[in-house]
Design an enzyme around this catalytic site. Structure first.
Site, PDB file in Angstrom:
ATOM      1  N   ILE A   1      -2.198   7.293  -5.459  1.00 44.03           N
ATOM      2  CA  ILE A   1      -2.556   6.458  -6.586  1.00 44.03           C
ATOM      3  C   ILE A   1      -3.544   5.430  -6.057  1.00 44.03           C
ATOM      4  CG2 ILE A   1      -0.506   5.002  -6.208  1.00 44.03           C
ATOM      5  CD1 ILE A   1      -0.500   4.335  -9.174  1.00 44.03           C
ATOM      6  N   SER A   2      -4.693   5.306  -6.697  1.00 40.09           N
ATOM      7  CA  SER A   2      -5.731   4.407  -6.204  1.00 40.09           C
ATOM      8  C   SER A   2      -5.272   2.956  -6.257  1.00 40.09           C
ATOM      9  CB  SER A   2      -7.007   4.553  -7.040  1.00 40.09           C
ATOM     10  OG  SER A   2      -7.580   5.829  -6.882  1.00 40.09           O
ATOM     11  N   GLN A   3      -5.846   2.131  -5.378  1.00 41.06           N
ATOM     12  CA  GLN A   3      -5.519   0.711  -5.409  1.00 41.06           C
ATOM     13  C   GLN A   3      -5.994   0.115  -6.734  1.00 41.06           C
ATOM     14  OE1 GLN A   3      -8.979  -0.463  -2.340  1.00 41.06           O
ATOM     15  NE2 GLN A   3      -7.895  -2.231  -3.135  1.00 41.06           N
TER      16      GLN A   3
END
Length: 212
Positions: free
Chosen positions: A59-61
């Protein structure tokens, strides 16, 4: 660690780091990121960091989700956006609250199935899903006036350029898995495609083929 105060601290940090679109910041504040990660990692959901979601994906920052969304929307509202890489569905959820329709493609069926459940749980209904190879986009429903890619391509896929409407914008990380990657904003102008090279980034690679 999933309290409103924790979310507010995250959004304050994102604002201090340069995100400025109030609608994007408000959506990040209201979207329960802890629902998109494994329960064991829920206490880290509002840290500004990428987290594993299985299948060698992340999950991207939150900063990068906000940055890419801001870039996509910086020329005005969008009604039809193609997302390449549904993943856990967090970026999808943020986009869906800011644009009219999201068409999202994911090569790993198990990830997309879980993402669909989460978005239904949040009553987000303006998303259409496709299990397929993201390199080919979704030509049957093209063109799109926005395209957002959540994995790093070794080069910009020609199929995605072909599916970007005149006046449209694409945000895509480009580069080698083990080398340099940069975020690009690509605009489809009357004179052709204009590429803007932006931030150094680190994404999982955009792979070919579909997996269950």
């Amino acid at each position: 660690m999933t309290s409103q105060r924790t979310r507010e601290r995250l959004v304050q940090r994102l604002s201090e780091d340069g995100l400025s679109n109030p609608r994007v910041l408000d959506v990040i504040l209201r979207t329960p990121r802890h629902l998109f990660v494994d329960e064991a990692l829920a206490h880290r959901a509002y840290e500004d960091t990428a987290l594993p979601i299985g299948h060698n994906q992340t999950i991207s920052q939150p900063y990068m989700v906000g940055r890419m969304t801001e870039l996509l929307l910086s020329a005005g509202p969008l009604d039809k956006v193609l997302e390449i890489g549904t993943g856990c569905g967090y970026q999808t959820a943020v986009l869906a609250q800011l644009v009219e329709r999201v068409f999202t493609v994911e090569r790993i069926q198990a990830l997309q199935d879980r993402a669909k459940e989460r978005l239904q749980q949040l009553n987000i209904r303006n998303v259409v899903y496709r299990w397929a190879d993201g390199w080919t986009g979704w030509n049957a429903l093209a063109p799109y006036n926005g395209i957002l890619v959540t994995a790093a391509a070794s080069e910009v896929p020609q199929a995605l350029l072909d599916q970007l409407a005149p006046g449209g914008r694409m945000v895509i990380p480009v580069g080698d898995e083990h080398g340099e990657q940069r975020l690009y904003l690509i605009e489809h102008t009357a004179q052709g495609f204009v590429r803007h090279e932006l931030d150094p980034v680190r994404f999982v690679p955009l792979l070919t083929g579909a997996l269950q």
